[in-house]
Design an enzyme around this catalytic site. Structure first.
Site, PDB file in Angstrom:
ATOM      1  N   CYS A 119       0.846  -1.205   0.000  1.00 49.20           N
ATOM      2  CA  CYS A 119       0.000   0.000   0.000  1.00 49.20           C
ATOM      3  C   CYS A 119       0.880   1.254   0.000  1.00 49.20           C
ATOM      4  O   CYS A 119       1.730   1.426   0.865  1.00 49.20           O
ATOM      5  CB  CYS A 119      -0.887  -0.022   1.248  1.00 49.20           C
ATOM      6  N   SER A 120       0.639   2.135  -0.958  1.00 50.05           N
ATOM      7  CA  SER A 120       1.464   3.344  -1.056  1.00 50.05           C
ATOM      8  C   SER A 120       1.297   4.245   0.163  1.00 50.05           C
ATOM      9  O   SER A 120       2.264   4.856   0.624  1.00 50.05           O
ATOM     10  CB  SER A 120       1.144   4.108  -2.336  1.00 50.05           C
TER      11      SER A 120
END
Length: 116
Positions: free
Chosen positions: A12-13
């Site tokens: 997840c960024s």
């Protein structure tokens, strides 16, 4: 359980950005890969208390499990929602940063600065 930790998903960024921001601020939290080591229901209740939010607010509504488990049903109890998140950790919003008995969701990552 360590005092400073992040419930992290490296894919997840926002989670990666939150961890980077913490490290830039000389914070080295315990990194909990919560998809591999999901919190149990009691740990989730503790996190929700620190976050000061109801279980439904921590749900990721876009995950397939959300629909499959019928979690949009307003009749689902808080306990049912917590149990669903414990059994299906993809439903847990991320990242969650815990520091000195307080917690915040790192969306946006700068949210974590509020509790340092």
């Amino acid at each position: 359980m360590k005092n400073t930790r992040i419930y992290h998903n490296p894919r997840c960024s926002k989670s990666r950005g939150t961890l980077e921001l913490l490290q830039e601020n000389s914070i080295q939290p315990e990194v909990i890969l919560y998809l591999d080591n999901p919190p149990d229901a009691d740990e989730l209740r503790s996190l929700l208390s620190m976050l000061d939010m109801p279980p439904r607010a921590l749900l990721r509504t876009g995950e397939s499990e959300y629909a499959e488990l019928g979690l949009a049903d307003p009749g689902k109890s808080d306990d049912e929602i917590v149990e669903a998140m414990a059994a299906h950790p993809r439903l847990i919003e991320r990242p969650i940063f815990v520091h000195n008995g307080r917690a915040v969701i790192g969306r946006p990552p700068e949210n974590v600065l509020r509790i340092l």
